[in-house]
Design a protein around this motif. Structure first.
Motif, short mmCIF file in Angstrom:
data_model
loop_
_atom_site.label_atom_id
_atom_site.label_comp_id
_atom_site.label_asym_id
_atom_site.label_seq_id
_atom_site.Cartn_x
_atom_site.Cartn_y
_atom_site.Cartn_z
N SER A 2 0.82 -1.22 0.00
CA SER A 2 0.00 0.00 0.00
C SER A 2 0.85 1.26 0.00
O SER A 2 0.33 2.37 -0.07
CB SER A 2 -0.91 0.01 1.22
OG SER A 2 -1.76 -1.10 1.24
N ARG A 3 2.14 1.10 0.14
CA ARG A 3 3.11 2.20 0.27
C ARG A 3 2.79 3.12 1.45
O ARG A 3 2.87 4.34 1.34
CB ARG A 3 3.25 3.01 -1.01
CG ARG A 3 4.67 3.58 -1.10
CD ARG A 3 4.89 4.66 -2.10
NE ARG A 3 6.17 5.31 -1.81
CZ ARG A 3 6.46 6.57 -2.05
NH1 ARG A 3 5.56 7.36 -2.61
NH2 ARG A 3 7.62 7.08 -1.71
N PHE A 4 2.40 2.51 2.56
CA PHE A 4 2.36 3.26 3.81
C PHE A 4 3.78 3.43 4.33
O PHE A 4 4.07 4.35 5.09
CB PHE A 4 1.51 2.50 4.84
CG PHE A 4 0.04 2.47 4.49
CD1 PHE A 4 -0.52 3.42 3.65
CD2 PHE A 4 -0.78 1.48 4.99
CE1 PHE A 4 -1.86 3.39 3.33
CE2 PHE A 4 -2.13 1.44 4.68
CZ PHE A 4 -2.67 2.40 3.84
N TYR A 5 4.66 2.51 3.95
CA TYR A 5 6.08 2.57 4.25
C TYR A 5 6.86 2.27 2.97
O TYR A 5 6.32 1.65 2.05
CB TYR A 5 6.47 1.55 5.32
CG TYR A 5 5.98 1.87 6.71
CD1 TYR A 5 6.79 2.55 7.62
CD2 TYR A 5 4.71 1.47 7.13
CE1 TYR A 5 6.34 2.83 8.90
CE2 TYR A 5 4.26 1.75 8.40
CZ TYR A 5 5.07 2.43 9.29
OH TYR A 5 4.61 2.72 10.55
N ASP A 6 8.10 2.71 2.93
CA ASP A 6 9.01 2.35 1.84
C ASP A 6 10.03 1.35 2.37
O ASP A 6 10.43 1.41 3.54
CB ASP A 6 9.73 3.59 1.32
CG ASP A 6 8.88 4.40 0.37
OD1 ASP A 6 7.94 3.83 -0.22
OD2 ASP A 6 9.13 5.62 0.21
N PRO A 7 10.48 0.42 1.51
CA PRO A 7 11.48 -0.54 1.97
C PRO A 7 12.80 0.14 2.30
O PRO A 7 13.16 1.16 1.69
CB PRO A 7 11.62 -1.50 0.79
CG PRO A 7 11.10 -0.75 -0.40
CD PRO A 7 10.07 0.20 0.13
N SER A 8 13.52 -0.42 3.27
CA SER A 8 14.85 0.11 3.62
C SER A 8 15.82 -0.16 2.47
O SER A 8 16.69 0.65 2.17
CB SER A 8 15.36 -0.55 4.90
OG SER A 8 14.40 -0.43 5.95
#
Length: 605
Positions: free
Chosen positions: A412-418
């Protein structure tokens, strides 16, 4: 880690800051204030001109009295010449009217400026907090956000509505009086200069101590609001676990701390205000004593002495008023620091600078060697790779903390991957246009939040332009139409805050209808059937067949009955996929999913 979290853990939210941190925060607040006033600079200049004219006119009074006593009155007594006295009276009347007129105009102009600033600031806080990423909202409690939008803005409103006018008028008034006193009698002016020295040290002493206390006051005020909001929001848990007494004790402690800091602030005023009065009275006495000797010696006129005494007395009047409004100033300054801190936050999931349009998404989702950790701490997903073909329904199964919800938040792109990338149709989500992303991917969570408004409005959340027929069709598709029709006003029933007029299961059905109407390419169900009873779940199971058709779906569920409709099951442990296959294949095996399925089947018996 976000700035809010840093501030919350370190000094800003506790109110204990180093000198360098305090300086940086003041600069941040001044930048915010400057940006608010920049569009209003013409109005500010006009208001300043009005207050300057008003102050100059009001300061002319004692000088006119001195002229009347020393010049106009002797002319009447010695030559029966009434013209100077009449002229003084007319000029005095004109200056008084001018002072009142221009001051009234200034009050109106400054009020318009303050209201424009408040409107701009209130909108900035609301718009900015909406734009901030989920990471910010998960670390910055809702009570603190509410405090920024309510008590902090109210403190600034009080300053702008009352304090600024008094402060500006007082400073100008003191400056004009100082200049007029030197022009009238420089000796009396030197006496005032001497009184300014202890006044300066007294004010600096008050300023340093009150600044710390008002900053602590804003922190404690926010804590009181946070505790109140959490208690009221979680009132069901409070009552269920008999937490009322503990809440009362904790809230009482916070309120007492807030009371104590306010009491200490009042004690400061109890020293500062009498100190100003004492310095002012000593200055008046010194001018009167020195001036008396000079009048006796013939070096000064009696009218000039009277004017000098009036000027000195008036010089300290604004100081007393400014002391009264310093409370509002310090409170507003501390509030502005808090608000500027929120506005300085930057989304951890920023919009792309050169977005790629994806008008029609097919729904293929790819995890390309993704590593992810919350707040740069423990890694949740280590080197995770996965390919979900378009149109496939997968179910994520695993123990709590396995990384299932994290996977959903990344899609959902609430976060971006590290590290690595999450792609939709071979396009990195970080490069997709936000509108295309939100249109293509929809998540339905366990907490089906309904906003104030009608049932129809809530179903049409993702498509506000949907017709009533389309809304009803979406409700029928997920089995929600009948219960909606049975509500008092059908689709026009107001659900109230948090969907108070409908049950948890019915709210979930409305959220399914909302997702169906949005028609995303990728649908994520994160424990979305957890709040449904068995009959409702069976009804939804049938509706899900329609809902998931021709789109990619990711289902996270502990109820394995929901998993049965999936094309593919992924069993996750510690951020890794340990089993991958169709439900039938995994049930027939001897792995983790087969054990879970057997335990679930036994629980039904």
């Amino acid at each position: 880690m976000s700035t809010a979290t840093v501030h919350g853990v370190s000094g800003e939210e506790r109110g204990d800051l180093t000198k360098e941190e305090s300086r940086q925060i003041r600069q941040r607040s001044l930048r915010l204030l400057g940006s608010l006033l920049k569009p209003l600079r013409k109005r500010v200049v006009a208001a300043m001109i009005l207050v300057i004219i008003s102050t100059a006119a009001s300061v002319a009074g004692p000088a006119l009295i001195a002229f009347g006593i020393d010049t106009a009155l002797p002319a009447v007594l010695e030559r029966a010449d009434w013209l100077p006295a009449l002229g003084v009276g007319v000029v005095y009347l004109v200056t008084a009217l001018a002072a009142a007129t221009f001051m009234a105009s200034y009050v109106v102009a400054s009020a318009r400026v303050s209201q424009a600033v408040l409107l701009d600031l209130r909108m900035r806080v609301f718009q900015h907090t909406q734009k901030l990423s989920l990471e910010f909202h998960e670390s910055y409690t809702s009570g603190r956000i509410i405090s920024r939008q309510t008590s902090d803005l109210d403190a600034i409103k009080q300053l702008l509505d009352e304090g600024i006018s008094q402060l500006v008028n007082g400073i100008l008034y003191m400056g004009f009086i100082f200049g007029a006193l030197f022009l009238l009698d420089w000796t009396s002016g030197l006496v005032v200069v001497g009184s300014v020295v202890p006044l300066y040290f007294l004010t600096r002493w008050f300023q340093k101590r009150s600044q710390v206390m008002f900053r602590q006051s804003r922190v404690l005020s926010a804590r009181v609001i946070v505790h109140f909001v959490e208690s009221m929001t979680g009132i069901r848990a409070v009552k269920a676990f008999r937490k009322e007494k503990r809440n009362e004790k904790e809230f009482g402690r916070l309120v007492e701390d807030y009371r104590d800091i306010n009491a200490r602030t009042i004690q400061l005023f109890g020293i500062y205000e009498p100190g100003i009065i004492m310095i002012g009275n000593l200055a008046v006495a010194a001018v009167l004593l020195v001036g008396g000797f000079r009048v006796v010696g013939g070096y000064m006129e009696i009218g000039a002495l009277l004017a000098a005494v009036l000027y000195v007395r008036r010089f300290f009047d604004p100081m007393e008023e400014m002391a009264m409004f310093y409370n509002a100033y310090q409170s507003a300054a501390a509030a502005l620091e808090k608000i500027s801190g929120v506005l300085e936050e930057r989304p951890s999931v920023p919009d792309p600078t050169t977005p790629i349009d994806l008008w029609t998404a097919k729904g293929r989702v790819t995890f390309d060697d993704v590593t992810f950790a919350y707040n740069d701490k423990t890694t949740v997903l280590p080197s995770f790779s996965l390919d979900i073909p378009a149109g496939q329904t997968i179910a994520l199964v695993g123990s709590t903390g396995a990384g299932k919800s994290t996977l959903a938040k990344l899609i959902s792109r609430f976060y971006d991957p590290s590290e690595g990338a999450v792609l939709l149709d071979d396009v990195d989500l970080r490069r997709m246009h936000p509108k295309d992303l939100r249109r293509a991917i929809v998540m339905v969570t366990q907490e089906a939040y309904l906003f104030s408004g009608t049932v129809a409005d809530n179903i049409a959340l993702g498509r506000p332009d949907a017709t009533r027929d389309e809304i009803m069709e979406a409700a029928r598709a997920v089995g929600a139409h009948q219960f909606i029709e049975d509500l008092p006003d059908g689709y026009d029933t107001d659900v109230n805050k948090r969907g108070g007029r409908v049950s948890a299961g019915q709210r979930q059905l409305v959220s399914f209808a909302r997702a169906f109407l949005a028609d995303p390419a990728v649908l994520i169900l994160d424990e979305a059937t957890a709040s449904l009873d068995i009959p409702s779940e069976r009804l939804v199971q049938e509706a899900l067949q329609t809902l998931l058709a021709d789109r990619t779906a990711v289902i996270i569920a502990h109820r394995l009955s929901t998993v049965a409709i999936a094309d593919r099951v992924l069993v996750m442990e510690h951020g890794r996929i340990v089993e991958d296959g169709s439900p039938a294949e995994l049930i027939g095996g001897t792995g983790r999913f087969a054990q879970l399925h057997a335990a679930w089947r036994d629980s039904l018996v």
